[in-house]
Design a protein around this motif. Structure first.
Motif, PDB file in Angstrom:
ATOM      1  N   GLN A  72       0.832  -1.207   0.000  1.00 42.21           N
ATOM      2  CA  GLN A  72       0.000   0.000   0.000  1.00 42.21           C
ATOM      3  C   GLN A  72       0.869   1.259   0.000  1.00 42.21           C
ATOM      4  O   GLN A  72       0.587   2.218  -0.706  1.00 42.21           O
ATOM      5  N   LYS A  73       1.941   1.245   0.768  1.00 42.86           N
ATOM      6  CA  LYS A  73       2.844   2.399   0.828  1.00 42.86           C
ATOM      7  C   LYS A  73       3.507   2.645  -0.528  1.00 42.86           C
ATOM      8  O   LYS A  73       3.735   3.800  -0.912  1.00 42.86           O
ATOM      9  N   LEU A  74       3.802   1.588  -1.281  1.00 42.42           N
ATOM     10  CA  LEU A  74       4.367   1.746  -2.626  1.00 42.42           C
ATOM     11  C   LEU A  74       3.419   2.561  -3.497  1.00 42.42           C
ATOM     12  O   LEU A  74       3.834   3.469  -4.212  1.00 42.42           O
ATOM     13  N   HIS A  75       2.136   2.247  -3.422  1.00 47.50           N
ATOM     14  CA  HIS A  75       1.118   2.975  -4.184  1.00 47.50           C
ATOM     15  C   HIS A  75       1.060   4.438  -3.738  1.00 47.50           C
ATOM     16  O   HIS A  75       0.982   5.350  -4.573  1.00 47.50           O
ATOM     17  N   GLU A  76       1.091   4.659  -2.438  1.00 50.25           N
ATOM     18  CA  GLU A  76       1.010   6.020  -1.898  1.00 50.25           C
ATOM     19  C   GLU A  76       2.224   6.860  -2.311  1.00 50.25           C
ATOM     20  O   GLU A  76       2.091   8.043  -2.632  1.00 50.25           O
ATOM     21  N   ILE A  77       3.396   6.252  -2.307  1.00 45.98           N
ATOM     22  CA  ILE A  77       4.621   6.956  -2.697  1.00 45.98           C
ATOM     23  C   ILE A  77       4.549   7.380  -4.162  1.00 45.98           C
ATOM     24  O   ILE A  77       4.898   8.512  -4.506  1.00 45.98           O
ATOM     25  N   LEU A  78       4.076   6.497  -5.021  1.00 46.52           N
ATOM     26  CA  LEU A  78       3.960   6.842  -6.435  1.00 46.52           C
ATOM     27  C   LEU A  78       2.916   7.926  -6.665  1.00 46.52           C
ATOM     28  O   LEU A  78       3.111   8.827  -7.476  1.00 46.52           O
ATOM     29  N   ALA A  79       1.811   7.852  -5.945  1.00 49.89           N
ATOM     30  CA  ALA A  79       0.785   8.894  -6.055  1.00 49.89           C
ATOM     31  C   ALA A  79       1.359  10.231  -5.603  1.00 49.89           C
ATOM     32  O   ALA A  79       1.081  11.271  -6.203  1.00 49.89           O
ATOM     33  N   GLY A  80       2.198  10.213  -4.588  1.00 45.59           N
ATOM     34  CA  GLY A  80       2.847  11.432  -4.119  1.00 45.59           C
ATOM     35  C   GLY A  80       3.807  12.020  -5.137  1.00 45.59           C
ATOM     36  O   GLY A  80       4.075  13.218  -5.137  1.00 45.59           O
ATOM     37  N   ALA A  81       4.301  11.159  -6.038  1.00 46.79           N
ATOM     38  CA  ALA A  81       5.188  11.616  -7.113  1.00 46.79           C
ATOM     39  C   ALA A  81       4.387  12.036  -8.346  1.00 46.79           C
ATOM     40  O   ALA A  81       4.962  12.385  -9.370  1.00 46.79           O
TER      41      ALA A  81
END
Length: 110
Positions: A72-81
């Motif tokens: 889930q954090k991987l998805h959040e990090i990419l969305a933040g980028a």
């Protein structure tokens, strides 16, 4: 004694291997700059060992340590980028930061 040391080494290696996970998921993007941003964003995240995004399929393959980071954090990090994923849509202000040639919501692949 050697058998005990070998058994301890086997247990430790199995424990460490159990922390390593791989996942593949969809990430929106259109070009080589998107590819570099997606991969470098992930690779520079704690616990990520490998990231490879394919601009034809829009799939990213990630190897990571599940003790340090969650999927889930991987998805959040990419969305933040600034990149939408199959689980998290990038906030408009994060999407606005990607270069004009990377505006995947309005452009076609190039």
């Amino acid at each position: 004694m050697k058998k005990l040391a070998l058994l301890a080494l086997l247990i430790a290696s199995n424990f460490a291997f159990g922390q390593q996970k791989e996942t593949t998921f969809w990430v929106n993007g259109v070009c080589g700059m998107c590819e570099k941003r997606i991969e470098s964003t992930l690779i520079n995240s704690p616990g990520v060992k490998f990231a490879d995004w394919d601009k034809e399929t829009l799939l990213v393959k990630v190897a990571y340590n599940s003790k340090k980071i969650t999927e889930q954090k991987l998805h959040e990090i990419l969305a933040g980028a600034g990149h939408d994923t199959q689980k998290v849509r990038a906030k408009d202000e994060d999407y606005a930061k990607v270069p004009g040639c990377c505006k995947y919501r309005t452009l076609e692949k190039h």
